[in-house]
Design a protein around this motif. Sequence first.
Motif, PDB file in Angstrom:
ATOM      1  N   ALA A 119       0.838  -1.208   0.000  1.00 53.34           N
ATOM      2  CA  ALA A 119       0.000   0.000   0.000  1.00 53.34           C
ATOM      3  C   ALA A 119       0.866   1.248   0.000  1.00 53.34           C
ATOM      4  N   ASP A 120       1.943   1.234   0.777  1.00 50.11           N
ATOM      5  CA  ASP A 120       2.842   2.384   0.837  1.00 50.11           C
ATOM      6  C   ASP A 120       3.463   2.679  -0.525  1.00 50.11           C
ATOM      7  N   ARG A 121       3.761   1.642  -1.298  1.00 52.33           N
ATOM      8  CA  ARG A 121       4.308   1.852  -2.646  1.00 52.33           C
ATOM      9  C   ARG A 121       3.235   2.387  -3.589  1.00 52.33           C
ATOM     10  N   LEU A 122       2.065   1.782  -3.533  1.00 55.04           N
ATOM     11  CA  LEU A 122       1.018   2.105  -4.499  1.00 55.04           C
ATOM     12  C   LEU A 122       0.483   3.529  -4.356  1.00 55.04           C
ATOM     13  N   VAL A 123       0.637   4.131  -3.194  1.00 58.01           N
ATOM     14  CA  VAL A 123       0.128   5.491  -2.997  1.00 58.01           C
ATOM     15  C   VAL A 123       1.058   6.552  -3.592  1.00 58.01           C
ATOM     16  N   LEU A 124       2.293   6.187  -3.911  1.00 59.65           N
ATOM     17  CA  LEU A 124       3.301   7.177  -4.302  1.00 59.65           C
ATOM     18  C   LEU A 124       2.942   7.977  -5.566  1.00 59.65           C
ATOM     19  N   GLU A 169       7.174   2.611 -10.031  1.00 55.88           N
ATOM     20  CA  GLU A 169       8.629   2.617 -10.061  1.00 55.88           C
ATOM     21  C   GLU A 169       9.183   4.000 -10.394  1.00 55.88           C
ATOM     22  N   GLN A 170       8.507   4.732 -11.274  1.00 57.48           N
ATOM     23  CA  GLN A 170       8.939   6.095 -11.598  1.00 57.48           C
ATOM     24  C   GLN A 170       8.813   7.014 -10.385  1.00 57.48           C
ATOM     25  N   ALA A 171       7.715   6.854  -9.655  1.00 58.94           N
ATOM     26  CA  ALA A 171       7.516   7.682  -8.462  1.00 58.94           C
ATOM     27  C   ALA A 171       8.546   7.360  -7.393  1.00 58.94           C
ATOM     28  N   GLU A 172       8.885   6.088  -7.255  1.00 54.25           N
ATOM     29  CA  GLU A 172       9.911   5.700  -6.289  1.00 54.25           C
ATOM     30  C   GLU A 172      11.256   6.310  -6.656  1.00 54.25           C
ATOM     31  N   GLU A 173      11.598   6.253  -7.929  1.00 58.43           N
ATOM     32  CA  GLU A 173      12.887   6.776  -8.377  1.00 58.43           C
ATOM     33  C   GLU A 173      12.962   8.295  -8.219  1.00 58.43           C
ATOM     34  N   ARG A 174      11.867   8.965  -8.515  1.00 55.76           N
ATOM     35  CA  ARG A 174      11.866  10.431  -8.439  1.00 55.76           C
ATOM     36  C   ARG A 174      11.797  10.918  -6.994  1.00 55.76           C
ATOM     37  N   GLY A 175      11.007  10.251  -6.176  1.00 52.54           N
ATOM     38  CA  GLY A 175      10.868  10.643  -4.780  1.00 52.54           C
ATOM     39  C   GLY A 175      10.164  11.982  -4.607  1.00 52.54           C
TER      40      GLY A 175
END
Length: 353
Positions: free
Chosen positions: A244-249, A271-277
């Motif tokens: 859930a924490d990943r999917l909300v990004l 994955e793009q949201a994780e990389e960009r932060g």
Amino acid sequence: MSTPALSVLDLVPVRQDQSTGDALAATRSLARVADEHGYRRYWLAEHHNMPAVAATNPPVLIAMVAAATERIRVGSGGVMLPNHAPLVVAEQFALLEAAHPGRIDLGIGRAPGTDPVTSYALRHGAGGVEADAVARFPQYVDDVISLMSTEGVGIRVGGDVRPLNATPRAQSVPDVWLLGSSDYSARLAAERGLPYVFAHHFSGRGTAEALELYRSGYTPSAAHPTPRTFLTLNVVVAPTQAEADRLVLPNLASMVALRTGGPLAPQLLVEQAEERGIADSHRALADEMRSRWVVGTPESAAEQVRALAAEHAVDEVMVHPVAGALTGTPADHAPAREATLALLAEALGARPA
């Protein structure tokens, strides 16, 4: 705590890997999931000229979703009435109600739902200007309701009274709701004896005050002798908290950009949201927004939904499923959004209304 009924709000989000057609297909699939899992209503928003939102025309989307489902009520969340001539809105929703009797909701808002340039284009095309349209909002609401009624209205022209009806022979009318994120619509809904919804999913603040203002000032009407309202929530549900924490990004990144004047674009993949932060300068804002959302496992999400419904004394919660998509997700589906609806309904034991 009792279990509230569940509904859905959909902005028809457009991801980096989607076309508009893909996003519409994903919405049809999402609506069928809501229908199958006992959700009470499915509302579609009105936003214009936004790269990540395909919900530009609620009546068209409502027709599409109502045709793709069997039981669920379908409506607007909402039509931004100052953008449109009241007669046009009345005609659209009278036809929708005739095609799907007892299943159509007309949610009405006062905000522009867009940027000033697009707002001008919308209202200029309708022969009006923004200041006039907003100032006349209460009259526009009355006009739409009267025009959709089975009796229609009479307009005096010279010495004659000419009939004006939204549709020739209406047998029923849509339910009309007022929507808002300030005190204005709460007061107007109370005065007119109409159902009311505060945009808790968007602002997250002032909900209790707006609902108290609405309930305490409510004037009973023939159609609605008591106040009617519900709560709107941004929700992500997944089998684990980490998922859930990943999917909300992706949605969190979009909301940060919207609130800070950053560039708007189709929604990032997870994955793009994780990389960009999230930039350090915006971290506090992101944390504050997310703290008002429901993000978790089915059990924790169900507990939070029940608690929020009890806190605001509502028997219905409208879920805005904001889960993002992983790389490789089929473009015409939104599996994490569908899972959010299915997992939450199962955890709450939802049943068709």
